[in-house]
Design a protein around this motif. Structure first.
Motif, mmCIF file in Angstrom:
data_model
loop_
_atom_site.group_PDB
_atom_site.id
_atom_site.type_symbol
_atom_site.label_atom_id
_atom_site.label_comp_id
_atom_site.label_asym_id
_atom_site.label_seq_id
_atom_site.Cartn_x
_atom_site.Cartn_y
_atom_site.Cartn_z
ATOM 1 N N LYS A 196 0.825 -1.206 0.000
ATOM 2 C CA LYS A 196 0.000 0.000 0.000
ATOM 3 C C LYS A 196 0.858 1.254 0.000
ATOM 4 N N GLN A 197 1.902 1.240 0.778
ATOM 5 C CA GLN A 197 2.796 2.399 0.849
ATOM 6 C C GLN A 197 3.464 2.653 -0.497
ATOM 7 N N GLN A 198 3.917 1.593 -1.144
ATOM 8 C CA GLN A 198 4.593 1.730 -2.432
ATOM 9 C C GLN A 198 3.658 2.301 -3.487
ATOM 10 N N ILE A 199 2.449 1.774 -3.555
ATOM 11 C CA ILE A 199 1.498 2.240 -4.569
ATOM 12 C C ILE A 199 1.046 3.669 -4.284
ATOM 13 N N SER A 200 0.810 3.990 -3.022
ATOM 14 C CA SER A 200 0.352 5.347 -2.698
ATOM 15 C C SER A 200 1.400 6.384 -3.092
ATOM 16 N N GLN A 201 2.671 6.048 -2.930
ATOM 17 C CA GLN A 201 3.733 6.995 -3.243
ATOM 18 C C GLN A 201 3.966 7.140 -4.747
ATOM 19 N N MET A 202 3.373 6.279 -5.543
ATOM 20 C CA MET A 202 3.456 6.424 -6.991
ATOM 21 C C MET A 202 2.583 7.581 -7.489
ATOM 22 N N HIS A 203 1.619 7.998 -6.678
ATOM 23 C CA HIS A 203 0.778 9.143 -7.011
ATOM 24 C C HIS A 203 1.466 10.403 -6.485
ATOM 25 N N PRO A 204 1.668 11.426 -7.323
ATOM 26 C CA PRO A 204 2.376 12.621 -6.868
ATOM 27 C C PRO A 204 1.825 13.253 -5.599
ATOM 28 N N LEU A 205 0.529 13.160 -5.370
ATOM 29 C CA LEU A 205 -0.027 13.693 -4.118
ATOM 30 C C LEU A 205 0.304 12.814 -2.920
ATOM 31 N N GLY A 206 0.891 11.643 -3.171
ATOM 32 C CA GLY A 206 1.414 10.820 -2.092
ATOM 33 C C GLY A 206 0.397 10.053 -1.289
ATOM 34 N N ARG A 207 -0.782 9.826 -1.851
ATOM 35 C CA ARG A 207 -1.808 9.083 -1.123
ATOM 36 C C ARG A 207 -2.794 8.484 -2.121
ATOM 37 N N PHE A 208 -3.698 7.650 -1.592
ATOM 38 C CA PHE A 208 -4.792 7.111 -2.387
ATOM 39 C C PHE A 208 -5.968 8.081 -2.395
ATOM 40 N N ALA A 209 -6.867 7.872 -3.350
ATOM 41 C CA ALA A 209 -8.133 8.600 -3.348
ATOM 42 C C ALA A 209 -9.117 7.924 -2.400
ATOM 43 N N GLN A 210 -10.013 8.708 -1.856
ATOM 44 C CA GLN A 210 -11.155 8.181 -1.137
ATOM 45 C C GLN A 210 -12.333 8.076 -2.113
ATOM 46 N N PRO A 211 -13.216 7.097 -1.944
ATOM 47 C CA PRO A 211 -14.347 6.962 -2.873
ATOM 48 C C PRO A 211 -15.152 8.241 -3.045
ATOM 49 N N GLU A 212 -15.291 9.019 -1.979
ATOM 50 C CA GLU A 212 -16.067 10.257 -2.054
ATOM 51 C C GLU A 212 -15.424 11.271 -2.994
ATOM 52 N N GLU A 213 -14.099 11.262 -3.105
ATOM 53 C CA GLU A 213 -13.424 12.192 -4.009
ATOM 54 C C GLU A 213 -13.703 11.847 -5.474
ATOM 55 N N ILE A 214 -13.761 10.561 -5.768
ATOM 56 C CA ILE A 214 -14.094 10.141 -7.131
ATOM 57 C C ILE A 214 -15.565 10.432 -7.410
ATOM 58 N N ALA A 215 -16.403 10.203 -6.411
ATOM 59 C CA ALA A 215 -17.832 10.451 -6.583
ATOM 60 C C ALA A 215 -18.119 11.925 -6.862
ATOM 61 N N GLN A 216 -17.347 12.816 -6.263
ATOM 62 C CA GLN A 216 -17.546 14.245 -6.526
ATOM 63 C C GLN A 216 -17.280 14.571 -7.994
ATOM 64 N N ALA A 217 -16.296 13.921 -8.581
ATOM 65 C CA ALA A 217 -16.011 14.129 -10.004
ATOM 66 C C ALA A 217 -17.149 13.592 -10.867
ATOM 67 N N ILE A 218 -17.727 12.467 -10.457
ATOM 68 C CA ILE A 218 -18.881 11.911 -11.177
ATOM 69 C C ILE A 218 -20.040 12.902 -11.140
ATOM 70 N N LEU A 219 -20.310 13.448 -9.960
ATOM 71 C CA LEU A 219 -21.399 14.406 -9.842
ATOM 72 C C LEU A 219 -21.166 15.632 -10.714
ATOM 73 N N PHE A 220 -19.948 16.100 -10.792
ATOM 74 C CA PHE A 220 -19.659 17.251 -11.650
ATOM 75 C C PHE A 220 -19.986 16.953 -13.107
ATOM 76 N N LEU A 221 -19.510 15.815 -13.618
ATOM 77 C CA LEU A 221 -19.738 15.496 -15.028
ATOM 78 C C LEU A 221 -21.216 15.252 -15.327
ATOM 79 N N ALA A 222 -21.967 14.809 -14.333
ATOM 80 C CA ALA A 222 -23.398 14.571 -14.526
ATOM 81 C C ALA A 222 -24.227 15.842 -14.384
ATOM 82 N N SER A 223 -23.629 16.905 -13.868
ATOM 83 C CA SER A 223 -24.383 18.110 -13.523
ATOM 84 C C SER A 223 -24.426 19.098 -14.677
ATOM 85 N N GLU A 224 -25.265 20.115 -14.518
ATOM 86 C CA GLU A 224 -25.350 21.193 -15.497
ATOM 87 C C GLU A 224 -24.103 22.060 -15.494
ATOM 88 N N ASP A 225 -23.284 21.959 -14.460
ATOM 89 C CA ASP A 225 -21.999 22.673 -14.468
ATOM 90 C C ASP A 225 -21.102 22.172 -15.589
#
Length: 254
Positions: A207-236
Motif C-alpha cells: 500500500k505504501q509503495q502504490i500510494s507513493q506512486m501518485h504525486p499527491l502521495g496518497r490514495f483517493a477516497q471513494p467520495e473524491e471520485i464520486a464528486q467528479a462523477i457528480l460534476f460530469l453529470a451536472s449542469e456545471d
C-alpha cells in the motif's frame, strides 16, 4: 440549492466503493437513486443509509452481464420513477493476470463486466433518455485505460475500451442532448482494492509503495471520485461530452 433535485439517477455497481459514495452524494443533492448490484447485502445497506438520511431510492439486485437482468432492472426503475435522467456506469472487476498466465475464461469474465456490461446498460437506458429529451452518462474507466499497469492485462484493455466507448457514444448521441463522459480514477481505497492488497505478502508495504506512486502521495477516497462523477453529470458540465477526466492525484501527469 440541491443540484439534482428530483433527477432520476441509475447507478450500476452502486452497493460499495465509488458507486456507493456516488449514490449517497446524489441522494443528498435531491436525486432519486436506483442502485443496481449483484451484492444484495451491501446494496440494501446502501439504500438504507440513503433512506435514513431522508433520501429516496430503490435497490435492484441483478448481474449486468445478463441482458435480461439489465433490461428488467431498467424497466423496474422506469416504472418506479417515470424516467432515467442520469446513468452512472460504474460496475467493474479487477483481474491480476498477465496475458500468458490468464485463463481464457478470466479474460471473458473481465470483458463481460467491465466493457460489455457498460454497453448493455447504455443500450437499455439511452432509448429512455432519447424519448425524454436528453440525459447524462458517466462511465467509470481507470488510469489503467490510459497507460499500462503491471499484471492487469484484461483490466487495462477493458478500461481502454470504456474510454473509447465513451468517446464514440458522445458523438452518436450529442444530437439527442445526451452527454457521455468518463472518469479515470487513480488507486482508490474501495473494498475491492483493500482485498487486493490483503493478498500481497506484505499488505502495508504494498500500500505504501502504490500510494507513493501518485504525486499527491496518497490514495483517493471513494467520495473524491464520486464528486467528479457528480460534476460530469451536472449542469456545471453542460458543454462537456466525450471527455476523460483523470482523478488520479497526478499519476498520469508524470
Amino acid at each position: 440549492m440541491m443540484k439534482f433535485a428530483d433527477k432520476k439517477v441509475f447507478i450500476s455497481g452502486g452497493a460499495t466503493g465509488i458507486g456507493e459514495a456516488a449514490a449517497l452524494l446524489f441522494a443528498q443533492q435531491g436525486a432519486i437513486v436506483t442502485i443496481f448490484d449483484r451484492d444484495i447485502e451491501n446494496g440494501e445497506r446502501c439504500l438504507q443509509r440513503i433512506l435514513n438520511e431522508g433520501g429516496r431510492g430503490i435497490f435492484i439486485s441483478g448481474n449486468l452481464i445478463y441482458p435480461d437482468e439489465v433490461e428488467k432492472a431498467v424497466e423496474e426503475s422506469l416504472n418506479a420513477f417515470g424516467g432515467i435522467d442520469i446513468l452512472i456506469n460504474n460496475a467493474g472487476v479487477e483481474s491480476p493476470y498477465s496475458v500468458h498466465e490468464m485463463p481464457v475464461e478470466e479474460w471473458d469474465r473481465v470483458m463481460a463486466v467491465n466493457l460489455r456490461g457498460m454497453y448493455l446498460m447504455a443500450k437499455a437506458v439511452i432509448p429512455i433518455m432519447k424519448k425524454s429529451g436528453g440525459g447524462a452518462i458517466v462511465n467509470t474507466a481507470s488510469i489503467s485505460g490510459l497507460l499500462g499497469w503491471p499484471v492487469s492485462a484484461a483490466y487495462c484493455v477493458s478500461k481502454g475500451g470504456v474510454i473509447q466507448l465513451t468517446k464514440q457514444m458522445a458523438i452518436d448521441y450529442a444530437q439527442d442532448n445526451i452527454r457521455v463522459n468518463c472518469i479515470a480514477p487513480g488507486t482508490t481505497l474501495t473494498p475491492l482494492i483493500e482485498r487486493i492488497f490483503q493478498q500481497e505478502p506484505e499488505p502495508e508495504k504494498a500500500k505504501q509503495q502504490i500510494s507513493q506512486m501518485h504525486p499527491l502521495g496518497r490514495f483517493a477516497q471513494p467520495e473524491e471520485i464520486a464528486q467528479a462523477i457528480l460534476f460530469l453529470a451536472s449542469e456545471d458540465a453542460s458543454f462537456i461530452t466525450g471527455a476523460v477526466l483523470p482523478v488520479d492525484g497526478g499519476y498520469t501527469a508524470k
